[in-house]
Design a protein around this motif. Structure first.
Motif, PDB file in Angstrom:
ATOM      1  N   GLY A 199      11.924  15.294  40.739  1.00 28.12           N
ATOM      2  CA  GLY A 199      11.879  14.554  41.991  1.00 28.12           C
ATOM      3  C   GLY A 199      12.503  13.180  41.849  1.00 28.12           C
ATOM      4  N   GLU A 200      12.190  12.304  42.763  1.00 28.78           N
ATOM      5  CA  GLU A 200      12.781  10.965  42.779  1.00 28.78           C
ATOM      6  C   GLU A 200      12.378  10.125  41.571  1.00 28.78           C
ATOM      7  N   ASP A 201      11.240  10.433  40.963  1.00 30.90           N
ATOM      8  CA  ASP A 201      10.759   9.643  39.822  1.00 30.90           C
ATOM      9  C   ASP A 201      10.740  10.458  38.541  1.00 30.90           C
ATOM     10  N   GLY A 202      11.662  11.392  38.410  1.00 30.42           N
ATOM     11  CA  GLY A 202      11.779  12.158  37.180  1.00 30.42           C
ATOM     12  C   GLY A 202      11.114  13.514  37.260  1.00 30.42           C
ATOM     13  N   ILE A 203      10.968  14.124  36.088  1.00 30.56           N
ATOM     14  CA  ILE A 203      10.404  15.478  36.005  1.00 30.56           C
ATOM     15  C   ILE A 203       8.899  15.378  35.830  1.00 30.56           C
ATOM     16  N   ARG A 204       8.165  15.971  36.766  1.00 28.78           N
ATOM     17  CA  ARG A 204       6.710  15.919  36.773  1.00 28.78           C
ATOM     18  C   ARG A 204       6.153  17.274  37.231  1.00 28.78           C
ATOM     19  N   PRO A 205       4.877  17.559  36.921  1.00 27.66           N
ATOM     20  CA  PRO A 205       4.229  18.739  37.509  1.00 27.66           C
ATOM     21  C   PRO A 205       3.997  18.481  39.003  1.00 27.66           C
ATOM     22  N   ARG A 206       4.505  19.381  39.846  1.00 29.43           N
ATOM     23  CA  ARG A 206       4.440  19.113  41.286  1.00 29.43           C
ATOM     24  C   ARG A 206       4.332  20.410  42.084  1.00 29.43           C
ATOM     25  N   GLU A 207       4.005  20.180  43.358  1.00 29.93           N
ATOM     26  CA  GLU A 207       4.082  21.208  44.382  1.00 29.93           C
ATOM     27  C   GLU A 207       5.034  20.702  45.458  1.00 29.93           C
ATOM     28  N   VAL A 208       5.888  21.581  45.930  1.00 26.79           N
ATOM     29  CA  VAL A 208       6.881  21.214  46.934  1.00 26.79           C
ATOM     30  C   VAL A 208       6.699  22.122  48.141  1.00 26.79           C
ATOM     31  N   GLY A 209       6.402  21.510  49.286  1.00 28.03           N
ATOM     32  CA  GLY A 209       6.214  22.276  50.510  1.00 28.03           C
ATOM     33  C   GLY A 209       7.475  22.291  51.353  1.00 28.03           C
ATOM     34  N   VAL A 210       7.789  23.441  51.897  1.00 27.25           N
ATOM     35  CA  VAL A 210       8.993  23.622  52.707  1.00 27.25           C
ATOM     36  C   VAL A 210       8.606  24.243  54.037  1.00 27.25           C
ATOM     37  N   VAL A 211       9.056  23.612  55.123  1.00 25.34           N
ATOM     38  CA  VAL A 211       8.849  24.140  56.467  1.00 25.34           C
ATOM     39  C   VAL A 211      10.172  24.065  57.221  1.00 25.34           C
ATOM     40  N   ASP A 212      10.577  25.178  57.803  1.00 20.06           N
ATOM     41  CA  ASP A 212      11.801  25.226  58.614  1.00 20.06           C
ATOM     42  C   ASP A 212      13.003  24.636  57.890  1.00 20.06           C
ATOM     43  N   GLY A 213      13.117  24.960  56.609  1.00 22.03           N
ATOM     44  CA  GLY A 213      14.300  24.575  55.854  1.00 22.03           C
ATOM     45  C   GLY A 213      14.300  23.175  55.294  1.00 22.03           C
ATOM     46  N   ARG A 214      13.254  22.406  55.542  1.00 21.23           N
ATOM     47  CA  ARG A 214      13.178  21.027  55.040  1.00 21.23           C
ATOM     48  C   ARG A 214      12.006  20.880  54.073  1.00 21.23           C
ATOM     49  N   VAL A 215      12.161  19.954  53.130  1.00 23.06           N
ATOM     50  CA  VAL A 215      11.054  19.583  52.256  1.00 23.06           C
ATOM     51  C   VAL A 215      10.101  18.710  53.056  1.00 23.06           C
ATOM     52  N   ALA A 217      -2.646  19.940  43.894  1.00 26.35           N
ATOM     53  CA  ALA A 217      -3.000  19.554  45.262  1.00 26.35           C
ATOM     54  C   ALA A 217      -3.342  20.772  46.113  1.00 26.35           C
ATOM     55  N   ASN A 218      -2.878  21.946  45.673  1.00 28.49           N
ATOM     56  CA  ASN A 218      -3.166  23.201  46.369  1.00 28.49           C
ATOM     57  C   ASN A 218      -2.757  23.161  47.829  1.00 28.49           C
ATOM     58  N   LEU A 219      -1.561  22.695  48.088  1.00 31.12           N
ATOM     59  CA  LEU A 219      -1.020  22.724  49.439  1.00 31.12           C
ATOM     60  C   LEU A 219      -0.894  24.173  49.906  1.00 31.12           C
ATOM     61  N   PRO A 220      -1.218  24.432  51.159  1.00 35.30           N
ATOM     62  CA  PRO A 220      -1.154  25.808  51.639  1.00 35.30           C
ATOM     63  C   PRO A 220       0.285  26.258  51.870  1.00 35.30           C
ATOM     64  N   GLY A 221       0.536  27.546  51.729  1.00 41.31           N
ATOM     65  CA  GLY A 221       1.863  28.079  51.996  1.00 41.31           C
ATOM     66  C   GLY A 221       1.797  29.560  52.302  1.00 41.31           C
ATOM     67  N   ASP A 222       2.605  30.004  53.256  1.00 41.37           N
ATOM     68  CA  ASP A 222       2.661  31.434  53.549  1.00 41.37           C
ATOM     69  C   ASP A 222       3.239  32.211  52.383  1.00 41.37           C
ATOM     70  N   ARG A 223       4.109  31.549  51.614  1.00 37.62           N
ATOM     71  CA  ARG A 223       4.706  32.159  50.429  1.00 37.62           C
ATOM     72  C   ARG A 223       4.674  31.132  49.317  1.00 37.62           C
ATOM     73  N   VAL A 224       4.290  31.564  48.123  1.00 28.96           N
ATOM     74  CA  VAL A 224       4.220  30.666  46.982  1.00 28.96           C
ATOM     75  C   VAL A 224       5.185  31.159  45.902  1.00 28.96           C
TER      76      VAL A 224
END
Length: 439
Positions: free
Chosen positions: A9-25, A33-40
């Motif tokens: 990401g913007e501050d280097g390589i870290r353990p993360r979750e990335v959420g995407v909706v309608d083609g955008r981050v 953080a366990n962000l919800p997602g229809d597909r993981v």
């Protein structure tokens, strides 16, 4: 939702979750953080999620020379290499993209074929100054010119005065001129390339040709206050002129290419025309100085200059550098090629992705490309930096199976590529055509 231990990401390589909706981050959060997602999508331990690359220098050649390359094959190759956006050059297609109708024709041909997002450069040639504004308004990212013969008759070069005239016109509406910077007079005086000896071909495109042409670009940019960009820099001797121009506040940038950063003239076999490109691959000391130019910011970014041709135009049986077409097909291999050499030099993946994604996106004016960050297009690549492979031209996606990297062992394998959140399957072209100011 994409989750992994290694997300750049913007501050280097870290353990993360990335959420995407309608083609955008839409969200970048710490892993857990366990962000919800229809597909993981769960990354493996050896995979790193990076921003998809932006390759701002690709010759697709369609329409007109589709036997050289085409939108389907070029963009399949791009996606396989983690490239999610390309900007197509105005030549060697027929017609060249030097006016509005030619651009519309190219877009019409490309629209249903692209596997990644595709933008377009316009051309700056003698007699088309009045077409520049229309092309700009139609969304091209800038305008390419040559200062010597382009290799194809339908795309004529500009003189230095013509370059200044076009730059002056572009300042009226903020357009950028991108320049193949080799001095025609110097090359006319150089030895003729002929035969199989690479040394003779190298002498036919001396560093001085680039150095003089870059100085000319700097001077004309200074006079006009225009925006200029030096394409495929191979001569490290030109770095001081570019560095000085930037110090003086000129709106000038430069790119170099994977082959200039990784190959060296001393290793090019005689008759190996797969290595022929213009400007040429130079000596090892020159290559080292180009890396220094990248590290200190004199060179802004890396682009492939993917310039394919049919095998017969490379004169493989004869191995004559004077006859063979100059160009290297590398849009699929750019990331592992550069990463292999960068890693050897102790340079991190963060810098490589910056040079091949964020910086070209910024210079071309793409506001939603080139970064893995909230609000940006979800153009992503799943990259295994420790995995190795041996290059086999026959397994690459570009149309004509030839590469100077044949048989080389490279580090870094792209496992998956996502364009605006949709995984590229290499069967269904879901890329879009993009315009300056909208991407």
């Amino acid at each position: 939702m994409l989750r992994g231990r290694r997300v750049l990401g913007e501050d280097g390589i870290r353990p993360r979750e990335v959420g995407v909706v309608d083609g955008r981050v839409t969200a970048v959060r710490p892993l857990g953080a366990n962000l919800p997602g229809d597909r993981v999508v769960q990354l493996a331990e050896d995979e790193t999620l990076i921003s998809g690359l932006v390759d701002a220098h690709v010759h697709v050649n369609e329409p007109g020379r589709t036997d050289w390359e085409g939108f389907a094959s070029a963009t399949r190759a791009a996606a396989a290499g983690g490239v999610t956006t390309i900007v197509d050059m105005p030549l060697n297609s027929v017609p060249s993209t030097v006016n509005g109708p030619a651009l519309e024709y190219k877009r019409l041909v490309a629209r249903s074929q692209v596997f990644v997002d595709v933008g377009f450069w316009g051309g700056a040639v003698p007699g088309n100054r009045t077409d520049l504004r229309d092309l700009h308004d139609a969304g091209v990212f800038g305008f390419k010119c040559f200062l010597l013969h382009s290799g194809v008759g339908e795309f004529a070069p500009l003189t230095p005065d013509g370059l200044e005239d076009h730059l002056r016109e572009l300042t009226r509406f903020g357009g950028m001129l991108i320049v193949h910077a080799e001095d025609a007079r110097t090359i006319d005086r150089a030895p003729r390339p002929a035969g199989a000896r690479y040394e003779r071909f190298l002498a036919s495109r001396p560093r001085e040709a680039e150095n003089l042409a870059v100085a000319e670009v700097v001077e004309r940019t200074r006079r006009t206050g225009g925006r200029a960009h030096v394409l495929h820099l191979s001569s490290a001797d030109a770095l001081p002129a570019i560095r000085s121009a930037k110090h003086d506040g000129l709106d000038l940038t430069a790119e170099t290419c994977p082959h200039y950063l990784t190959l060296q003239a001393e290793d090019v076999p005689d008759g190996a025309t797969a290595y022929k490109c213009c400007p040429p691959i130079r000596e090892a000391d020159n290559r080292d100085q180009l890396w220094e130019g990248l590290l200190d910011g004199t060179i802004d970014y890396i682009a492939s200059d993917h310039s394919p041709a049919p095998l017969e135009l490379k004169d493989l049986p004869g191995g004559d550098f004077g006859i063979a077409w100059g160009g290297i097909s590398s849009v699929q291999l750019g990331l592992p090629v550069v990463w292999t050499e960068a890693r050897r030099r102790g340079i991190g993946l963060e810098r490589v992705v910056e040079w091949m994604s964020a910086r070209p996106a910024t210079r071309t004016g793409m506001r939603r490309k080139g970064r893995l960050a909230e609000g940006y297009d979800a153009d992503l690549a799943v990259f295994a930096p420790e995995e190795t492979f041996v290059v086999e031209a026959a397994r690459l996606h570009h149309r004509n199976p030839l590469t100077p990297y044949e048989g080389r062992t490279l580090s870094g394998v792209v496992h998956r590529t996502f364009v605006r959140g949709t995984e590229v399957d290499h069967e269904n072209p879901r890329g879009r055509l993009i315009s300056r100011g909208e991407a």
